[in-house]
Write an enzyme that holds these catalytic residues in place. Structure first.
Site, PDB file in Angstrom:
ATOM      1  N   HIS A  11     -11.129 -14.648   2.953  1.00 21.28           N
ATOM      2  CA  HIS A  11     -12.365 -13.868   2.831  1.00 21.28           C
ATOM      3  C   HIS A  11     -13.540 -14.749   2.443  1.00 21.28           C
ATOM      4  CE1 HIS A  11      -9.816  -9.996   2.049  1.00 21.28           C
ATOM      5  NE2 HIS A  11      -9.573 -10.551   3.208  1.00 21.28           N
ATOM      6  N   ASP A  66      -5.988 -14.436   8.912  1.00 21.00           N
ATOM      7  CA  ASP A  66      -4.758 -14.242   8.120  1.00 21.00           C
ATOM      8  C   ASP A  66      -3.641 -15.205   8.544  1.00 21.00           C
ATOM      9  OD1 ASP A  66      -5.709 -12.277   6.429  1.00 21.00           O
ATOM     10  OD2 ASP A  66      -5.027 -10.625   7.690  1.00 21.00           O
ATOM     11  N   GLU A 121      -9.368 -13.831  -2.084  1.00 19.80           N
ATOM     12  CA  GLU A 121      -8.525 -14.229  -0.949  1.00 19.80           C
ATOM     13  C   GLU A 121      -9.153 -15.411  -0.223  1.00 19.80           C
ATOM     14  OE1 GLU A 121      -6.733 -11.305   1.684  1.00 19.80           O
ATOM     15  OE2 GLU A 121      -7.348 -12.497   3.412  1.00 19.80           O
ATOM     16  N   HIS A 166       0.884  -1.162   0.000  1.00 17.03           N
ATOM     17  CA  HIS A 166       0.000   0.000   0.000  1.00 17.03           C
ATOM     18  C   HIS A 166       0.923   1.214   0.000  1.00 17.03           C
ATOM     19  CE1 HIS A 166      -2.229  -3.062   2.407  1.00 17.03           C
ATOM     20  NE2 HIS A 166      -3.293  -2.588   1.826  1.00 17.03           N
ATOM     21  N   ASP A 199       2.388   1.736   3.365  1.00 17.06           N
ATOM     22  CA  ASP A 199       3.311   0.735   3.932  1.00 17.06           C
ATOM     23  C   ASP A 199       4.744   1.210   3.730  1.00 17.06           C
ATOM     24  OD1 ASP A 199       1.210  -0.997   4.427  1.00 17.06           O
ATOM     25  OD2 ASP A 199       1.433  -2.008   2.488  1.00 17.06           O
ATOM     26  N   MET A 213       2.631  -5.907  -7.461  1.00 18.64           N
ATOM     27  CA  MET A 213       1.284  -5.378  -7.173  1.00 18.64           C
ATOM     28  C   MET A 213       1.370  -4.207  -6.209  1.00 18.64           C
ATOM     29  SD  MET A 213      -1.161  -5.422  -4.532  1.00 18.64           S
ATOM     30  CE  MET A 213      -1.874  -6.796  -3.652  1.00 18.64           C
ATOM     31  N   GLU A 262     -10.760  -6.781  -4.800  1.00 23.11           N
ATOM     32  CA  GLU A 262     -10.581  -7.838  -3.789  1.00 23.11           C
ATOM     33  C   GLU A 262     -11.795  -7.848  -2.869  1.00 23.11           C
ATOM     34  OE1 GLU A 262      -6.924  -7.769  -1.577  1.00 23.11           O
ATOM     35  OE2 GLU A 262      -7.758  -9.092  -0.042  1.00 23.11           O
ATOM     36  N   ASP A 275      -1.124 -13.199   1.727  1.00 17.18           N
ATOM     37  CA  ASP A 275      -1.679 -12.078   2.498  1.00 17.18           C
ATOM     38  C   ASP A 275      -2.016 -12.620   3.883  1.00 17.18           C
ATOM     39  OD1 ASP A 275      -2.594  -9.702   3.313  1.00 17.18           O
ATOM     40  OD2 ASP A 275      -4.391  -9.658   2.080  1.00 17.18           O
ATOM     41  N   ASP A 290      -4.800 -13.988  -3.365  1.00 15.71           N
ATOM     42  CA  ASP A 290      -4.304 -13.842  -1.991  1.00 15.71           C
ATOM     43  C   ASP A 290      -4.474 -15.169  -1.252  1.00 15.71           C
ATOM     44  OD1 ASP A 290      -3.605 -11.230  -2.369  1.00 15.71           O
ATOM     45  OD2 ASP A 290      -4.970 -10.381  -0.872  1.00 15.71           O
ATOM     46  N   ASP A 320     -11.142 -12.398  10.851  1.00 10.14           N
ATOM     47  CA  ASP A 320     -10.161 -12.536   9.765  1.00 10.14           C
ATOM     48  C   ASP A 320      -8.796 -12.904  10.368  1.00 10.14           C
ATOM     49  OD1 ASP A 320      -8.802 -12.269   7.390  1.00 10.14           O
ATOM     50  OD2 ASP A 320      -8.843 -10.086   7.390  1.00 10.14           O
ATOM     51  N   LYS A 376     -14.473  -8.987   0.148  1.00  5.22           N
ATOM     52  CA  LYS A 376     -14.435  -9.493   1.526  1.00  5.22           C
ATOM     53  C   LYS A 376     -15.832  -9.284   2.124  1.00  5.22           C
ATOM     54  CE  LYS A 376     -11.736  -9.119   5.798  1.00  5.22           C
ATOM     55  NZ  LYS A 376     -10.628  -8.446   6.502  1.00  5.22           N
TER      56      LYS A 376
HETATM   57  C1  GCO Z   1      -7.482  -7.595   4.597  1.00  6.50           C
HETATM   58  C2  GCO Z   1      -7.144  -7.512   3.123  1.00  6.50           C
HETATM   59  C3  GCO Z   1      -5.951  -6.686   2.832  1.00  6.50           C
HETATM   60  C4  GCO Z   1      -5.768  -6.452   1.349  1.00  6.50           C
HETATM   61  C5  GCO Z   1      -4.773  -5.399   1.107  1.00  6.50           C
HETATM   62  C6  GCO Z   1      -4.400  -5.253  -0.322  1.00  6.50           C
HETATM   63  O1  GCO Z   1      -8.309  -8.418   4.922  1.00  6.50           O
HETATM   64  O2  GCO Z   1      -6.938  -6.827   5.386  1.00  6.50           O
HETATM   65  O3  GCO Z   1      -6.966  -8.813   2.662  1.00  6.50           O
HETATM   66  O4  GCO Z   1      -4.816  -7.266   3.387  1.00  6.50           O
HETATM   67  O5  GCO Z   1      -5.391  -7.620   0.684  1.00  6.50           O
HETATM   68  O6  GCO Z   1      -5.289  -4.212   1.589  1.00  6.50           O
HETATM   69  O7  GCO Z   1      -5.449  -4.884  -1.079  1.00  6.50           O
HETATM   70 MN    MN Z   2      -6.007  -9.644   0.895  1.00  2.00          MN
HETATM   71 MN    MN Z   3      -7.657 -10.317   4.136  1.00  2.11          MN
END
Ligand code: GCO
Ligand code: MN
Ligand code: MN
Length: 386
Positions: A221, A258, A218, A55, A58, A89, A182, A288, A246, A256, A184
């Protein structure tokens, strides 16, 4: 025999926000120190990663002065050129700053929507400067808790105008980005608009240049929504829209998480890797995910190694599955029956003929479907006893 050593040609990538995650969560402060983006590049390169994604913020903090931003960019570019790592990306942070508390492209305030587009254009410039080919839109704050507040049809319209504008901008600049939505279902909002891969695929067709826009589905998600991720990836492939992916780990019915790729539900992950590999998916395989809050700085790199290694192990399992004579024999027996009457398309004659045909319904009903046997063989293969 097997080689689970990641190499750049595997196209494994990590977000700067993933290996840089400090362990902070809604209930507690950071458990790890902030990681310098250039250091993440230098750590990931020898592990065999292809690149990092980012981002805008970041890399360059929201409140950095132009001079600070330039110094950071210089150091980061040096790390990329020293290591050969890529930035395939880029994306915009449209969720952290309080101004986006009620959405960015879908804020009901036109000035906030304009600011979000302004921020995204600057971020697109940064991504292009770093060589990014894919630009992702994750609408983390694009959602609601109070449905009385906004008409969801307006939010779709606002989202469409933002994406159309930004796509036109990047084409005008000659950046040649592939854009990705993307999806979610929720978190951080109670409900996020364009909740699943299927929603995003349908919405893309309403844009000015749908050919240029795909999805970045993802694992976590769609799993949070209780859906079968591999099926959704299949639909994206079928639509020619799987531009990015992702990968991570997630238990259904949770926040979430991750988690490290492959940490949970290896069978589901196996079928995900299978659909990607069998269809020769060439885009980045982006982890991700982030290390557990309990991890220290060293354990973060174990997390990163684990994501890539598990993918390669599952890839080998896919090859084994595809070469297993007994398994393939059953699949062939199940699916080798040829085409239905509809496959050649409609004609009056085929329709009449089909309407007049007599079917042996009992024989068709009683055809054996040895799914128990097939699934057990799959499980044994995955558990390593086959
Ligand atoms: C999340 C998202 C993010 C995006 C990221 C890139 O659930 O926080 O997956 O990690 O992937 O903002 O677009
Ligand atoms: Mn993501
Ligand atoms: Mn995510």
């Amino acid at each position: 025999m097997s080689n689970y050593q990641p190499r750049p040609e595997h196209r494994f990538t990590f977000g700067l926000w993933t290996v840089g995650n400090t362990g902070r969560d809604p209930f507690g402060e950071a458990t790890r120190a902030v990681v310098n983006p250039a250091d993440s590049v230098r750590k990931l390169a020898p592990l065999g990663a292809y690149g990092v994604n980012l981002h805008d913020n970041d890399l360059i903090p929201f409140d950095a002065t132009p001079a600070e931003g330039e110094a950071i960019l210089k150091e980061f570019k040096q790390a990329l050129s020293d290591t050969g790592m890529k930035v395939p990306m880029a994306t915009t942070n449209l969720f952290s700053q309080p101004i986006f508390k009620d959405g960015a492209f879908t804020s009901s305030d036109p000035k906030v929507r304009s600011f979000a587009i302004h921020k995204a254009m600057h971020s697109m410039d940064l991504g292009a400067e770093l060589g990014a080919e894919t630009y992702v839109f994750w609408g983390g704050r694009e959602g609601s808790e109070v449905d009385a507040a906004k008409n969801p049809l307006d939010t779709l319209k606002w989202m469409r105008e933002a994406l159309n504008f930004l796509n036109a901008y990047q084409m005008d600049q000659g950046y040649n980005y592939k854009l990705c939505i993307e999806p979610k279902p929720n978190e951080p909002r109670g409900d996020i608009y364009l909740a699943t891969t299927g929603h995003a695929l349908a919405f893309i067709e309403t844009l000015d240049h749908p050919e240029n826009v795909g999805v970045n589905p993802e694992f976590a998600h769609d799993t949070m929504a209780g859906l079968n991720f591999a099926h959704n990836v299949a639909q994206a492939i079928d639509a020619g829209k799987l531009f990015h992916c992702d990968l991570n780990g997630q238990k259904p019915g949770r926040f979430d998480q991750d988690l490290r790729f492959g940490q949970e539900d290896q069978k589901t992950n196996f079928f995900l890797v299978k659909i990607l590999e069998d269809n020769n998916y060439q885009g980045p395989k982006h982890f991700d995910a982030h290390a557990l809050r309990t991890s220290d700085a060293d354990d973060v790199w174990e997390f990163a190694k684990g994501c890539m290694r598990t993918y390669l192990i599952l890839k080998e399992k896919v090859q084994q599955f595809n070469a297993d004579a007994e398994i393939q024999g059953i699949i062939q027996e199940l699916n080798g029956g040829g085409d239905s009457a509809a496959a050649a398309g409609f004609s009056k004659e085929t329709a009449q003929k089909l309407k007049a045909e007599n079917f042996d319904v009992m024989a068709l009903t009683n055809r054996p479907l040895p799914y128990e046997k097939l699934d057990q063989l799959t499980v044994e293969l995955l558990l390593g006893v086959r």
